[in-house]
Design a protein around this motif. Structure first.
Motif, PDB file in Angstrom:
ATOM      1  N   ASP A   1      43.674  48.607  30.095  1.00 51.15           N
ATOM      2  CA  ASP A   1      42.460  48.954  30.877  1.00 51.15           C
ATOM      3  C   ASP A   1      41.569  47.886  31.120  1.00 51.15           C
ATOM      4  O   ASP A   1      41.232  47.497  31.860  1.00 51.15           O
ATOM      5  CB  ASP A   1      41.728  50.294  30.419  1.00 51.15           C
ATOM      6  CG  ASP A   1      40.541  50.826  31.319  1.00 51.15           C
ATOM      7  OD1 ASP A   1      39.632  51.068  31.026  1.00 51.15           O
ATOM      8  OD2 ASP A   1      40.967  50.968  32.691  1.00 51.15           O
ATOM      9  N   ARG A   2      41.259  47.263  29.816  1.00 45.03           N
ATOM     10  CA  ARG A   2      40.536  46.029  29.840  1.00 45.03           C
ATOM     11  C   ARG A   2      40.777  44.948  30.506  1.00 45.03           C
ATOM     12  O   ARG A   2      40.016  44.486  31.513  1.00 45.03           O
ATOM     13  CB  ARG A   2      40.299  45.466  28.492  1.00 45.03           C
ATOM     14  CG  ARG A   2      39.173  44.403  28.154  1.00 45.03           C
ATOM     15  CD  ARG A   2      39.222  44.208  26.815  1.00 45.03           C
ATOM     16  NE  ARG A   2      38.688  42.802  26.721  1.00 45.03           N
ATOM     17  CZ  ARG A   2      38.968  41.776  25.835  1.00 45.03           C
ATOM     18  NH1 ARG A   2      39.841  42.084  25.019  1.00 45.03           N
ATOM     19  NH2 ARG A   2      38.502  40.525  25.785  1.00 45.03           N
ATOM     20  N   TYR A   3      42.173  44.970  30.453  1.00 43.43           N
ATOM     21  CA  TYR A   3      42.728  43.575  31.208  1.00 43.43           C
ATOM     22  C   TYR A   3      42.842  43.985  32.901  1.00 43.43           C
ATOM     23  O   TYR A   3      42.649  43.273  33.560  1.00 43.43           O
ATOM     24  CB  TYR A   3      44.202  43.630  30.804  1.00 43.43           C
ATOM     25  CG  TYR A   3      44.105  42.794  29.309  1.00 43.43           C
ATOM     26  CD1 TYR A   3      43.322  41.735  28.885  1.00 43.43           C
ATOM     27  CD2 TYR A   3      45.093  43.390  28.712  1.00 43.43           C
ATOM     28  CE1 TYR A   3      43.217  41.484  27.631  1.00 43.43           C
ATOM     29  CE2 TYR A   3      45.214  42.801  27.126  1.00 43.43           C
ATOM     30  CZ  TYR A   3      44.437  42.019  26.874  1.00 43.43           C
ATOM     31  OH  TYR A   3      44.375  41.491  25.400  1.00 43.43           O
ATOM     32  N   GLY A   4      43.099  45.380  33.145  1.00 45.08           N
ATOM     33  CA  GLY A   4      43.110  45.756  34.662  1.00 45.08           C
ATOM     34  C   GLY A   4      41.417  45.693  35.125  1.00 45.08           C
ATOM     35  O   GLY A   4      41.500  44.987  36.190  1.00 45.08           O
ATOM     36  N   GLN A   5      40.550  46.129  34.578  1.00 39.98           N
ATOM     37  CA  GLN A   5      39.324  45.936  34.893  1.00 39.98           C
ATOM     38  C   GLN A   5      39.003  44.196  34.996  1.00 39.98           C
ATOM     39  O   GLN A   5      38.209  44.077  36.171  1.00 39.98           O
ATOM     40  CB  GLN A   5      38.318  46.557  33.944  1.00 39.98           C
ATOM     41  CG  GLN A   5      38.453  48.127  34.058  1.00 39.98           C
ATOM     42  CD  GLN A   5      37.566  48.818  32.809  1.00 39.98           C
ATOM     43  OE1 GLN A   5      36.847  47.904  32.040  1.00 39.98           O
ATOM     44  NE2 GLN A   5      37.497  49.957  32.705  1.00 39.98           N
ATOM     45  N   GLU A   6      39.082  43.400  34.251  1.00 38.10           N
ATOM     46  CA  GLU A   6      39.065  42.087  34.124  1.00 38.10           C
ATOM     47  C   GLU A   6      39.576  41.519  35.503  1.00 38.10           C
ATOM     48  O   GLU A   6      38.904  40.508  36.154  1.00 38.10           O
ATOM     49  CB  GLU A   6      39.384  41.389  32.805  1.00 38.10           C
ATOM     50  CG  GLU A   6      38.653  40.044  32.707  1.00 38.10           C
ATOM     51  CD  GLU A   6      37.316  39.987  32.873  1.00 38.10           C
ATOM     52  OE1 GLU A   6      36.537  38.796  33.178  1.00 38.10           O
ATOM     53  OE2 GLU A   6      36.598  41.087  32.677  1.00 38.10           O
ATOM     54  N   THR A   7      40.660  41.875  35.863  1.00 37.04           N
ATOM     55  CA  THR A   7      41.565  41.484  36.882  1.00 37.04           C
ATOM     56  C   THR A   7      40.693  41.796  38.125  1.00 37.04           C
ATOM     57  O   THR A   7      40.901  40.718  38.947  1.00 37.04           O
ATOM     58  CB  THR A   7      43.049  42.102  36.704  1.00 37.04           C
ATOM     59  OG1 THR A   7      43.713  41.319  35.569  1.00 37.04           O
ATOM     60  CG2 THR A   7      43.811  41.494  38.107  1.00 37.04           C
ATOM     61  N   LEU A   8      40.489  43.011  38.268  1.00 39.92           N
ATOM     62  CA  LEU A   8      39.819  43.492  39.337  1.00 39.92           C
ATOM     63  C   LEU A   8      38.368  42.673  39.622  1.00 39.92           C
ATOM     64  O   LEU A   8      38.107  42.277  40.664  1.00 39.92           O
ATOM     65  CB  LEU A   8      39.511  44.882  39.349  1.00 39.92           C
ATOM     66  CG  LEU A   8      39.094  45.703  40.521  1.00 39.92           C
ATOM     67  CD1 LEU A   8      39.907  45.348  41.778  1.00 39.92           C
ATOM     68  CD2 LEU A   8      39.028  47.220  40.379  1.00 39.92           C
ATOM     69  N   ARG A   9      37.809  42.517  38.503  1.00 43.78           N
ATOM     70  CA  ARG A   9      36.643  41.858  38.515  1.00 43.78           C
ATOM     71  C   ARG A   9      36.835  40.280  38.985  1.00 43.78           C
ATOM     72  O   ARG A   9      36.143  39.661  40.039  1.00 43.78           O
ATOM     73  CB  ARG A   9      35.842  41.873  37.235  1.00 43.78           C
ATOM     74  CG  ARG A   9      34.448  40.868  37.290  1.00 43.78           C
ATOM     75  CD  ARG A   9      33.790  41.054  35.923  1.00 43.78           C
ATOM     76  NE  ARG A   9      34.206  39.986  34.929  1.00 43.78           N
ATOM     77  CZ  ARG A   9      33.838  38.789  35.095  1.00 43.78           C
ATOM     78  NH1 ARG A   9      33.134  38.365  36.154  1.00 43.78           N
ATOM     79  NH2 ARG A   9      34.329  38.106  34.290  1.00 43.78           N
TER      80      ARG A   9
END
Length: 127
Positions: free
Chosen positions: A9-17
């Motif tokens: 989830d953290r990586y997904g959020q960072e990728t989206l950012r």
């Protein structure tokens, strides 16, 4: 939620950012997502899917977009990860747009300070 799920989830959020940062840079330069897809040779709608969180942005694609926008990789990551503090809850500093404009002006990708919204030269790839 397990540790692995938290990490994903953290990586997904960072990728989206990071994808949103690239989209913001493209807007500031007057470029469309479609024109970047065409210039970089990636599949149609790939970046739209990334921005919707349907596909993960690869580092290769981030670097290709930065190149297409004429932005140094160090500038891109400097904007994404400023050394002077952590991003806010939305993932960006309060003065994020001002920082983007200053970097683009310093790189010669935007017009004068009097008219920072106007690129120095028209972009034939923008749609």
């Amino acid at each position: 939620m397990t540790g692995a799920q938290d990490g994903e989830d953290r990586y997904g959020q960072e990728t989206l950012r990071l994808a949103r940062l690239l989209a913001s840079l493209a807007r500031q330069k007057g470029r469309s997502i479609r024109s970047l897809e065409q210039q970089t040779g990636v599949a149609d709608s790939l970046f739209h899917k990334v921005l919707k969180g349907q596909v993960t942005l690869q580092v290769r694609h981030m670097l290709m977009i930065a190149d297409a926008l004429g932005i140094e990789w160090s500038e891109l990551f400097g904007l994404a990860y400023p050394q002077s503090g952590a991003p806010d809850a939305a993932g960006q500093d309060a003065d994020f747009d001002a920082k983007v404009i200053r970097v683009l002006m310093r790189l010669g990708l935007l017009g004068s300070a009097a008219d920072p919204e106007r690129p120095t030269s028209p972009d034939p790839g923008a749609t």
